[in-house]
Design a protein around this motif. Structure first.
Motif, PDB file in Angstrom:
ATOM      1  N   VAL A  36     -51.484 -99.163  92.372  1.00 28.80           N
ATOM      2  CA  VAL A  36     -50.744-100.418  92.345  1.00 28.80           C
ATOM      3  C   VAL A  36     -49.323-100.225  91.884  1.00 28.80           C
ATOM      4  O   VAL A  36     -48.463-101.067  92.106  1.00 28.80           O
ATOM      5  N   GLN A  37     -49.054 -99.088  91.266  1.00 29.22           N
ATOM      6  CA  GLN A  37     -47.690 -98.831  90.831  1.00 29.22           C
ATOM      7  C   GLN A  37     -46.842 -98.474  92.032  1.00 29.22           C
ATOM      8  O   GLN A  37     -47.334 -98.007  93.044  1.00 29.22           O
ATOM      9  N   THR A  38     -45.567 -98.673  91.883  1.00 29.22           N
ATOM     10  CA  THR A  38     -44.672 -98.345  93.000  1.00 29.22           C
ATOM     11  C   THR A  38     -44.315 -96.871  92.931  1.00 29.22           C
ATOM     12  O   THR A  38     -43.731 -96.413  91.958  1.00 29.22           O
ATOM     13  N   GLY A  65     -51.980 -95.474 102.008  1.00 33.41           N
ATOM     14  CA  GLY A  65     -52.578 -96.765 101.652  1.00 33.41           C
ATOM     15  C   GLY A  65     -51.513 -97.827 101.461  1.00 33.41           C
ATOM     16  O   GLY A  65     -51.624 -98.962 101.951  1.00 33.41           O
ATOM     17  N   ARG A  66     -50.458 -97.409 100.754  1.00 34.53           N
ATOM     18  CA  ARG A  66     -49.377 -98.373 100.501  1.00 34.53           C
ATOM     19  C   ARG A  66     -48.662 -98.757 101.799  1.00 34.53           C
ATOM     20  O   ARG A  66     -48.245 -99.895 101.992  1.00 34.53           O
ATOM     21  N   LEU A  67     -48.538 -97.768 102.668  1.00 33.85           N
ATOM     22  CA  LEU A  67     -47.914 -98.048 103.964  1.00 33.85           C
ATOM     23  C   LEU A  67     -48.727 -99.086 104.746  1.00 33.85           C
ATOM     24  O   LEU A  67     -48.171-100.015 105.337  1.00 33.85           O
ATOM     25  N   ALA A  68     -50.049 -98.920 104.682  1.00 31.32           N
ATOM     26  CA  ALA A  68     -50.915 -99.873 105.388  1.00 31.32           C
ATOM     27  C   ALA A  68     -50.745-101.282 104.822  1.00 31.32           C
ATOM     28  O   ALA A  68     -50.692-102.275 105.570  1.00 31.32           O
ATOM     29  N   ILE A  69     -50.638-101.345 103.500  1.00 26.58           N
ATOM     30  CA  ILE A  69     -50.468-102.660 102.860  1.00 26.58           C
ATOM     31  C   ILE A  69     -49.152-103.309 103.303  1.00 26.58           C
ATOM     32  O   ILE A  69     -49.088-104.497 103.663  1.00 26.58           O
ATOM     33  N   GLN A  70     -48.104-102.493 103.263  1.00 27.40           N
ATOM     34  CA  GLN A  70     -46.784-103.022 103.626  1.00 27.40           C
ATOM     35  C   GLN A  70     -46.750-103.457 105.083  1.00 27.40           C
ATOM     36  O   GLN A  70     -46.132-104.467 105.426  1.00 27.40           O
ATOM     37  N   GLU A  71     -47.449-102.678 105.911  1.00 26.69           N
ATOM     38  CA  GLU A  71     -47.490-103.051 107.324  1.00 26.69           C
ATOM     39  C   GLU A  71     -48.229-104.373 107.515  1.00 26.69           C
ATOM     40  O   GLU A  71     -47.840-105.212 108.325  1.00 26.69           O
ATOM     41  N   GLN A  72     -49.276-104.539 106.725  1.00 25.17           N
ATOM     42  CA  GLN A  72     -50.019-105.802 106.822  1.00 25.17           C
ATOM     43  C   GLN A  72     -49.166-106.977 106.337  1.00 25.17           C
ATOM     44  O   GLN A  72     -49.171-108.055 106.919  1.00 25.17           O
ATOM     45  N   LEU A 102     -53.958-108.644  93.889  1.00 22.36           N
ATOM     46  CA  LEU A 102     -55.393-108.454  94.125  1.00 22.36           C
ATOM     47  C   LEU A 102     -55.656-107.996  95.551  1.00 22.36           C
ATOM     48  O   LEU A 102     -56.475-107.111  95.802  1.00 22.36           O
ATOM     49  N   ARG A 103     -54.908-108.623  96.493  1.00 21.95           N
ATOM     50  CA  ARG A 103     -55.124-108.267  97.891  1.00 21.95           C
ATOM     51  C   ARG A 103     -54.726-106.812  98.154  1.00 21.95           C
ATOM     52  O   ARG A 103     -55.421-106.071  98.853  1.00 21.95           O
ATOM     53  N   GLU A 104     -53.620-106.403  97.543  1.00 25.01           N
ATOM     54  CA  GLU A 104     -53.202-105.005  97.698  1.00 25.01           C
ATOM     55  C   GLU A 104     -54.246-104.041  97.142  1.00 25.01           C
ATOM     56  O   GLU A 104     -54.612-103.048  97.768  1.00 25.01           O
ATOM     57  N   GLN A 105     -54.722-104.415  95.970  1.00 26.70           N
ATOM     58  CA  GLN A 105     -55.743-103.552  95.350  1.00 26.70           C
ATOM     59  C   GLN A 105     -56.987-103.480  96.220  1.00 26.70           C
ATOM     60  O   GLN A 105     -57.605-102.417  96.375  1.00 26.70           O
ATOM     61  N   LEU A 106     -57.343-104.654  96.785  1.00 26.34           N
ATOM     62  CA  LEU A 106     -58.543-104.693  97.622  1.00 26.34           C
ATOM     63  C   LEU A 106     -58.376-103.809  98.858  1.00 26.34           C
ATOM     64  O   LEU A 106     -59.286-103.071  99.241  1.00 26.34           O
ATOM     65  N   LEU A 107     -57.183-103.898  99.468  1.00 24.34           N
ATOM     66  CA  LEU A 107     -56.931-103.070 100.644  1.00 24.34           C
ATOM     67  C   LEU A 107     -57.023-101.584 100.318  1.00 24.34           C
ATOM     68  O   LEU A 107     -57.627-100.779 101.046  1.00 24.34           O
ATOM     69  N   ILE A 108     -56.417-101.235  99.196  1.00 22.98           N
ATOM     70  CA  ILE A 108     -56.449 -99.818  98.777  1.00 22.98           C
ATOM     71  C   ILE A 108     -57.882 -99.370  98.526  1.00 22.98           C
ATOM     72  O   ILE A 108     -58.315 -98.293  98.976  1.00 22.98           O
ATOM     73  N   ALA A 109     -58.601-100.249  97.817  1.00 27.32           N
ATOM     74  CA  ALA A 109     -59.991 -99.887  97.475  1.00 27.32           C
ATOM     75  C   ALA A 109     -60.838 -99.737  98.731  1.00 27.32           C
ATOM     76  O   ALA A 109     -61.666 -98.821  98.833  1.00 27.32           O
ATOM     77  N   ARG A 110     -60.598-100.634  99.699  1.00 28.15           N
ATOM     78  CA  ARG A 110     -61.383-100.551 100.942  1.00 28.15           C
ATOM     79  C   ARG A 110     -61.070 -99.256 101.705  1.00 28.15           C
ATOM     80  O   ARG A 110     -61.967 -98.582 102.227  1.00 28.15           O
ATOM     81  N   GLN A 111     -59.779 -98.950 101.738  1.00 28.74           N
ATOM     82  CA  GLN A 111     -59.408 -97.723 102.453  1.00 28.74           C
ATOM     83  C   GLN A 111     -59.986 -96.484 101.779  1.00 28.74           C
ATOM     84  O   GLN A 111     -60.480 -95.555 102.432  1.00 28.74           O
ATOM     85  N   SER A 136     -65.918-106.040  93.223  1.00 24.74           N
ATOM     86  CA  SER A 136     -65.331-106.798  92.101  1.00 24.74           C
ATOM     87  C   SER A 136     -63.986-107.417  92.503  1.00 24.74           C
ATOM     88  O   SER A 136     -63.679-108.563  92.152  1.00 24.74           O
ATOM     89  N   LEU A 137     -63.195-106.661  93.281  1.00 22.20           N
ATOM     90  CA  LEU A 137     -61.899-107.195  93.721  1.00 22.20           C
ATOM     91  C   LEU A 137     -62.089-108.371  94.679  1.00 22.20           C
ATOM     92  O   LEU A 137     -61.342-109.349  94.639  1.00 22.20           O
ATOM     93  N   THR A 138     -63.113-108.257  95.530  1.00 20.57           N
ATOM     94  CA  THR A 138     -63.398-109.362  96.451  1.00 20.57           C
ATOM     95  C   THR A 138     -63.762-110.628  95.674  1.00 20.57           C
ATOM     96  O   THR A 138     -63.292-111.735  95.980  1.00 20.57           O
ATOM     97  N   ARG A 139     -64.582-110.425  94.651  1.00 18.23           N
ATOM     98  CA  ARG A 139     -64.971-111.582  93.818  1.00 18.23           C
ATOM     99  C   ARG A 139     -63.762-112.209  93.147  1.00 18.23           C
ATOM    100  O   ARG A 139     -63.588-113.417  93.108  1.00 18.23           O
TER     101      ARG A 139
END
Lengths: 325, 219
Positions: A36-38, A65-72, A102-111, A136-139
């Motif tokens: 989650v850090q930059t 992972g971060r690239l995917a998040i930014q693209e999303q 949370l959404r970023e974390q979830l994306l990273i965790a899923r990947q 847990s992130l989804t919840r």
């Protein structure tokens, strides 16, 4: 000389194997903190080359992972700018800082979970941990959405609905994507060998040294006994091998190291072979020594016999060896 | 010189082809060497007429040397008797075959019968020999005794030379007295087998009797 090198490398590997296993699992357990850090710089951990490989591989994965998040994000911003109705509560709720995080974390965790599942079975500890993180992130995200829908005022007052802000954010995201792509390219360029090996360094070492099995029980390895060839395509699920080698090292040297890795692969057989040879050599030396000593201790010819006798002794001669009929 | 009592002389065929017996073969290298040794023995003064063949330890070729010496004497038409004096591990039966006589040298040294009763001849060359029939538990029969002296006296009376295949010096406690009784010993060493140290010690034990030393099996 080669055998000496191999032996010393095997000893070093044996010593490092437990550390590697630990170093490999530790970042997986705390990956959410790092990701989650930059642009976090991977802290040096573990010992020597092997831990460096692990951290570099993880960094590359992190960047992607971060690239995917930014693209999303870019995708969603483009949709939002195209459709003014995008400021629906659900989308608006994503603009709240905690929801975004949370959404970023979830994306990273899923990947991460997908990556792990491609390598290990569902019983592997890392997979279990990653799956729990996703759950847990989804919840948490669901709870956040529910909270946002219950307090629409807060949501409506959220930033990001203004077109000027959206354009600014769009620019920021595009710049961030560009930066991330550069970083990924840089990281891939620094890696001398990119293989499709769906394994970590620790896994490879465990295969080279079959006695150092993973401690977790119930784990099954779908591709055990198989080693990726260097001729295989390099862009398929790249995992860095030997990526702790700095870019300043000339290719010839890094090639030597890769040869060393390949020769390590057969180390299990070679060790036994060398051991057997050593034992044979020792036995042969002992036999030769005993034979020489026995020859020295026994009378071999008439001259040796006469040398034993006093001067007044009556030596009548020798009889040559007769063959038995 | 030959026994008059024909009943004690029984001919039999041995199994000597299993062993290198070339003492009577004058055309062979070994036969020539044995002939030279016979010349040395016969020319030695004083003439004892009896020879004890011994060695430092076991398996050094005593029996084969004694048999070849007897054959070499016999080939030169010198009357000779070969007596087996190794009571614990007799080997003549292996070389020459089973004796046709029920008694053996062990009975002679115990004074039960005389030497003539156990003397027989080889069927192929008429070599006279006396064999041990029943192996003994010890070499005690070789210690000085009236029966032993009688045996030696009988042998000297009937034959010009008597060759006794004795025990090894290491194995017998009575070797010194035996050599003293017999007068001449041939100490055999085997090339590649006889240990230098044990040979030196054994030689020192019988050194005062000036034994002849013979090396066999030289390569």
């Amino acid at each position: 000389m080669d055998s000496l090198v191999l032996r010393s490398v095997s000893i070093i590997t044996l010593i490092l194997a437990p550390h590697l296993q630990h170093a490999e699992q530790a970042p997986a357990l705390h990956s959410d903190k790092q990701e989650v850090q930059t642009a976090p710089e991977p802290a040096p951990q573990g010992n020597g080359q092997t831990s460096g490989q692990t951290t570099s591989a993880r960094r590359l994965k992190d960047l992607k992972g971060r690239l995917a998040i930014q693209e999303q994000r870019l995708e969603s911003l483009k949709e939002a700018s195209a459709d003014p109705r995008s400021a629906i509560p659900e989308k608006a709720s994503s603009d709240s800082p905690s929801a975004i995080q949370l959404r970023e974390q979830l994306l990273i965790a899923r990947q991460q979970l997908i990556n792990l599942q491609s390598r290990y079975t569902d019983l592997y500890p890392d997979v279990i941990v990653a799956r729990e993180q996703v759950a847990s992130l989804t919840r948490l995200l669901d709870a956040e959405n529910v909270n946002a829908s219950q307090h629409p005022d807060v949501v409506k007052g959220a930033p990001g609905v203004q077109p000027s802000n959206r354009a600014q954010e769009l620019g920021e995201v595009t710049a961030s994507i560009k930066k991330l792509q550069d970083e990924i390219e840089e990281a891939e360029r620094q890696a001398p060998l990119v293989k499709m090996a769906p394994r970590t360094t620790g896994e490879r070492l465990r295969r080279v040294l079959p006695n150092s099995e993973p401690q977790s029980s119930g784990q099954t390895d779908p591709v055990a006994g198989e080693m990726p060839s260097t001729n295989l395509p390099t862009k398929v699920a790249p995992v860095l091998v030997g990526n702790s080698i700095p870019a300043s090292i000339p290719p010839a040297k890094s090639q030597q190291r890769s040869h060393l890795h390949h020769s390590l692969r057969d180390l299990g057989i070679k060790k036994k072979f060398i051991l057997a040879l050593s034992v044979l050599f020792f036995l042969a030396s002992a036999l030769i020594w005993l034979f020489c000593k026995g020859r020295q201790a026994t009378i071999q010819d008439g001259i040796a016999l006469q040398a034993l006798l006093p001067d007044e002794a009556d030596y009548v001669g020798c009889i040559p060896r007769m063959d038995k009929v | 010189m030959y026994p008059k009592n024909g009943q004690s002389l029984k001919l039999f065929s041995g199994n000597s082809q299993q062993y290198p017996l070339e003492g009577d073969l004058t055309h062979s290298e070994a036969g020539k060497n044995y002939a030279q040794v016979v010349h040395r023995i016969v020319g030695r003064i004083p003439i004892s007429g009896k020879i004890l063949v011994t060695s430092a330890s076991a398996e050094e070729g005593k029996t084969v040397t004694a048999a070849n010496l007897a054959l070499a004497f016999h080939a030169q038409r010198i009357p000779v008797l070969l007596i087996e004096f190794s009571l614990v591990k007799p080997k003549f039966a292996e070389i020459f075959g089973e004796s046709p006589i029920q008694e053996g040298v062990e009975d002679v040294v115990q004074g039960r019968i005389d030497l003539r009763s156990v003397t027989c001849r080889l069927g192929n060359n008429n070599l006279s020999l006396a064999m041990v029939r029943r192996p003994q538990g010890s070499e005690e029969g070789l210690k000085p005794s009236v029966a032993l002296n009688q045996l030696l006296a009988d042998a000297q009376r009937d034959y010009r030379w008597t060759i006794l295949d004795g025990p090894s010096i290491e194995a017998s406690n009575h070797i010194c007295t035996l050599v003293e009784s017999i007068g001449l010993a041939v100490m055999v060493a085997r090339a590649g087998r006889t240990n230098k140290e044990s040979f030196r010690k054994a030689y020192d034990r019988i050194n005062k009797h000036r034994p002849l030393v013979l090396l066999n099996d030289e390569r």
